[in-house]
Every structure is written in C-alpha cells, then in structure tokens.
Enzyme design. Structure first.
Site: not given
Ligand code: NAD
Length: 316
Positions: A12, A141
């Site tokens: 995302q 988490y």
């Molecule tokens: P997401 O789950 O949408 O995307 C994570 C991506 O990582 C996916 O495309 C997945 O295929 C990839 N992935 C998973 N395992 C993997 C691996 N072993 N090697 C390589 N790639 C791998 O997450 P997001 O919402 O884009 O979040 C990104 C970061 O931001 C995360 O660290 C999350 O904790 C942090 N975050 C997100 C939010 C939110 O609301 N989206 C809020 C706070 C923090």
C-alpha cells in the site's frame, strides 16, 4: 544520483512511495523490490527485482548489482495479520530490519524504516499522545515496531548508521489496497460507497484513530529522508499526525457525496487492537525538528478518495 532500493515496493505504501521517488529522482534510480514474482502494473515501467528480504545473500547481490546507497525497508507483517501468526510476524519484522541495518554499517548511506502508532498501548495517554511517554504495546506488531525503534537508535548511536523513521497513523490511499492492518476499514469504506453498496465496519462507531492521506505520508517520508542530518534529532521514530476520526464521522463525510450510503457495525478481534491505540497524536517534535506539515484533513481526504476512485471505475 544515489541509487535507491525500495523493499516491499508493491504494498500500500510502497506503491505510492516508489511512484513519487521515481518522479523526483528519475525512474532508473529507484529500484522496486518485493517478494512477488512480478511488479504490480503501476511499477512496471522501472527497474524491479524479486527479493525475499529474509534472504541475506539475495539482498547483498542486489545492493552490489545497482550500487545501492539508500534503502526504504517497508516489508512487514501488519497489525491484524500479525495477531494471526505472531511468531512469523516477529521473525519477518525483526530479522529483516537487522539485515538492512547491518548493511547500513558499510554499504548504505541512508536507511528509512517505518514504525507505527502501534508502538503505544493501553496505558499510553490516549489523546495528544506525546513523543516520549509510556509505551506498553500489546500486539506482536506493536512489540516488533517498538523493538525495531530501539534497534534503529542503537545502530545510529553505536555504528553511526543514518537510519530515519516515522510512526505512521493509519494510511489511506486509492492506488493500492491495504495489507492487513487495523485501520484498513478507512480504505474499504470508500470502495463500498463508490460501488453503491453499504458498509459493515469491523470497528465500533465511536473508535477514534489517527489517520493520514497517503500523499501526506509520502511527503513526510521524503522530507525526513532529504533533511540535513543535524535536523534528525530523534533516531528511534517520530510521532506523525494529520487527523483523527471515528467510523461514524467518516461515514457522515461520505454521505455528503453519497446521501444513501449507510454504515453498520460488527466489531471483531481488531476492536481490541484499536482500543489499545491512541485516539490522537502530538507530532510537534517532527514539526519543530524538520518542518513537518500536513495538507489533508477528513474533508479533503474524502474528496480526493472519491474523485480518484470514481475515475478508476470509469476507466475500468
Ligand atoms: P503492505 O502489507 O501493503 O505491503 C508490504 C509489502 O511487503 C507487500 O507488497 C509484500 O508483498 C511485501 N513483502 C512481504 N514479505 C516480504 C518479504 N519477505 N520480502 C520482501 N517483500 C515482502 O504494507 P504497507 O501498508 O505498505 O506498510 C508498509 C510499512 O509501513 C510497513 O512496515 C508497515 O508496518 C508500515 N505502516 C503502515 C501503515 C498503514 O496504515 N499502511 C501504518 C503504520 C505503519
């Protein structure tokens, strides 16, 4: 121009951050990587590497192949999914961060790693949660993000690694779907409204949570990475905020565009997670240290989400 690697680029946040960095830095300077065999369509016009970040050798090969100088490490198991497989969440979230931090000792000049409001817990002051306060997260988490923050600060102090981090609130965007967090409802609700359907929310009516439109999150991330080292005074992770709202409040805002739209409530296990998180965040340290400012409130967020999702549906 420094070459940049995005790890977890197809998620995302990664989708939108990669697009923006390619626009600013030139598409060949931003290498998208993810565990997926192929990049998602939006990222297919620039370099892509399949990378499981748990595989240290593959990571090293990519760093050398492109002479990578900056890494944005976004791959993680998110809050709701983490509760379903706690050991795996801990393993992925922690080991991958340590792998990237190690590369910061001699190869990478700069590292970005996101934390989350999930580092806070039930004993944290709920409103205007300060930068430094009682933490006590009670999800795997949140525990992994808090431990990650400590590791980031440690690597900075012990080894001089230039690692920077933000505690994102719930992120809301239209280009990519969310990946299993507790705030995902605030994206799903728009998809339902635009499809002419009602929405059953997995959180209760009055659950207020901090949220942010994706453009603001991407801007904050790039601003923090581009600011002079001396401005980065927090090496764990910065509080970051834009708006807070409840499911009832966002539904009311959507009803201004879709008067027939209705929301109902059927809280599930995610309610407990949401109840342990702050309702609003004090991000004055980020604002003072490196000039953070948000642009989108609930009204602007609702307009931009509806306008863009509508366009996508028309083009489909
Ligand atoms: P997401 O789950 O949408 O995307 C994570 C991506 O990582 C996916 O495309 C997945 O295929 C990839 N992935 C998973 N395992 C993997 C691996 N072993 N090697 C390589 N790639 C791998 O997450 P997001 O919402 O884009 O979040 C990104 C970061 O931001 C995360 O660290 C999350 O904790 C942090 N975050 C997100 C939010 C939110 O609301 N989206 C809020 C706070 C923090």
């Amino acid at each position: 121009m420094d070459k940049i690697l995005i790890i977890g680029a197809c998620g995302q946040l990664g989708t939108e951050l990669t697009l923006k960095l390619r626009e600013i830095k030139g598409k060949d300077n931003v290498i998208a990587s993810d565990i997926l065999d192929e990049p998602i369509a939006l990222l297919s016009d620039g370099p892509y590497e399949k990378l499981n970040i748990m595989n240290k050798e593959s990571f090293q090969i990519i760093l050398e192949k492109y002479d990578i100088k900056q890494a944005y490490h976004l791959a993680a198991v998110l809050s709701a999914k983490g509760e379903q497989n706690p050991h795996f969440a801990w393993q992925l979230n922690m080991e991958s961060l340590l792998t990237v931090l190690e590369a910061g000792k001699n190869q990478l000049d700069k590292i970005y790693w996101p934390s989350s409001i999930a580092v806070f817990g039930p004993d944290t002051p709920k409103e205007n949660t300060p930068q430094n306060t009682i933490m006590g997260p009670n999800t795997v988490y949140g525990i992994s993000k808090l431990a990650g923050e400590r590791w980031c600060e440690y690597y900075h102090k012990q080894y001089g690694v230039d690692v920077r981090s933000l505690r994102y609130p719930g992120l809301i965007g239209y280009k990519a779907l969310p990946g299993g967090g507790t705030t995902d409802y605030a994206v799903d609700i728009f998809h339902k409204a635009i499809a002419g359907e009602n929405y059953e929310c997995f959180l209760s009516e009055k659950t207020s949570l901090p949220m942010m439109y994706m453009d603001d999150a991407v801007k904050a991330t790039i601003d923090l990475m581009e600011t002079d080292q001396q401005n980065v005074k927090v090496r764990s992770s910065y509080n970051l905020a834009a708006m807070s709202f409840t499911p009832a409040e966002i539904a009311k805002e959507i009803q201004k565009h879709y008067p027939d739209f209705e929301i109902s409530y059927n809280p599930d296990f995610r309610q407990k997670i949401a109840d342990s998180w702050p309702g609003s965040i004090d991000d004055s340290v980020a604002r003072n240290n490196w000039g953070w400012q948000h642009s989108f409130g609930l009204k602007e967020l609702t307009e931009v989400m509806i306008n863009n999702l509508r366009k996508e549906i028309v083009f489909d």
